[in-house]
Design a protein around this motif. Sequence first.
Motif, short mmCIF file in Angstrom:
data_model
loop_
_atom_site.label_atom_id
_atom_site.label_comp_id
_atom_site.label_asym_id
_atom_site.label_seq_id
_atom_site.Cartn_x
_atom_site.Cartn_y
_atom_site.Cartn_z
N TYR A 125 0.83 -1.21 0.00
CA TYR A 125 0.00 0.00 0.00
C TYR A 125 0.86 1.26 0.00
CZ TYR A 125 -3.64 -3.25 1.58
OH TYR A 125 -4.51 -4.30 1.70
N SER A 131 -7.68 7.24 0.78
CA SER A 131 -8.20 6.07 0.07
C SER A 131 -7.45 5.77 -1.21
CB SER A 131 -9.70 6.26 -0.23
OG SER A 131 -9.91 7.41 -1.02
N GLY A 176 -12.64 10.85 -1.36
CA GLY A 176 -12.14 10.49 -0.04
C GLY A 176 -11.47 11.64 0.68
N MET A 219 -5.55 3.08 8.95
CA MET A 219 -6.91 2.69 9.26
C MET A 219 -7.79 2.66 8.00
SD MET A 219 -7.40 4.69 12.91
CE MET A 219 -9.00 3.96 13.27
N THR A 220 -7.52 3.58 7.09
CA THR A 220 -8.30 3.62 5.85
C THR A 220 -7.96 2.43 4.96
OG1 THR A 220 -8.42 6.04 5.90
CG2 THR A 220 -8.82 4.98 3.78
N GLN A 221 -6.68 2.15 4.79
CA GLN A 221 -6.27 1.07 3.90
C GLN A 221 -6.64 -0.31 4.44
OE1 GLN A 221 -5.02 1.41 0.76
NE2 GLN A 221 -5.36 3.60 1.04
N GLU A 258 -9.02 -0.78 6.73
CA GLU A 258 -10.47 -0.73 6.95
C GLU A 258 -10.89 -1.26 8.32
OE1 GLU A 258 -11.84 -2.95 3.48
OE2 GLU A 258 -12.29 -1.05 2.49
N ARG A 259 -10.19 -0.79 9.35
CA ARG A 259 -10.58 -1.19 10.71
C ARG A 259 -9.85 -0.33 11.73
NH1 ARG A 259 -8.37 -6.54 13.23
NH2 ARG A 259 -8.60 -5.16 15.02
#
Length: 251
Positions: free
Chosen positions: A146, A169, A185, A231-233, A235-236
């Motif tokens: 990422y 995002s 985003g 946290m965005t990549q 998703e938690r």
Amino acid sequence: MYLTTQGIVLRETNYKEADKILTVLTQDFGKCTLKARACRRKNSKLTAASQLLVCSDMTLYQRGEYTTLSEGDPRFQFWSLRQDLEKLALGSYFAEVMEHCAQEGEPCPELLSLLLNCLYALDSLDKPLAQVKAVFELRLLCLLGYEPMLEGCVVCGAAQPLHPRLNLSQGVLHCQSCAGQAGRGVSMPLNPAALAAARHIAGDGGKKLFSFALDPGSLTMLGDAAEAFLMTQLERGWRTLDYYKQILSLT
């Protein structure tokens, strides 16, 4: 069958009267779930190696679907980290994130190296905790595929964007004035110093990973962007991160 590797404990769960179930990040076999028999008994030879955030040379016994920690010789116990509640909480956050990201049975020496380097920085280097945290988050994302595009504005191509921002995002850098064309985003601001540090982290995975310094404002900016990007990549959110922030709020 006996196997040898180096591994660090990411999670420990008490089991039965004196055992533990361990989640371990190993150099050769990726993430593994192990049983440490009788490690909670007095004078057990496995006591140290079965502690959270201890890195050991391990001998594993594998039989069918089950793997047992047969021997453990601790190499890094990070004593200073364990005596500081903030550092221990941050190290626990690193472990929780790594447990989520590492895969069962897939060798990941780069992930193990990053975790050990960051724990060593917490334990022995005179670096702000926020800097170590930002390095861990951003470098981890790079290793996972990422890596953000930080070379210049994705829209106008400026190498030094005016009022640069990182789109969380899309993982791209853009000028504030180019935000409308950079994708959907949320975008986080990065001043020139924070951007230079982010480029350093993304581009250097060696011994110079922590060889930069930032003023408090720039470090906050880098830290906020790195955390939000993670946290965005992925998703938690993270239970241990909430706990770490709770401790910070009390100090």
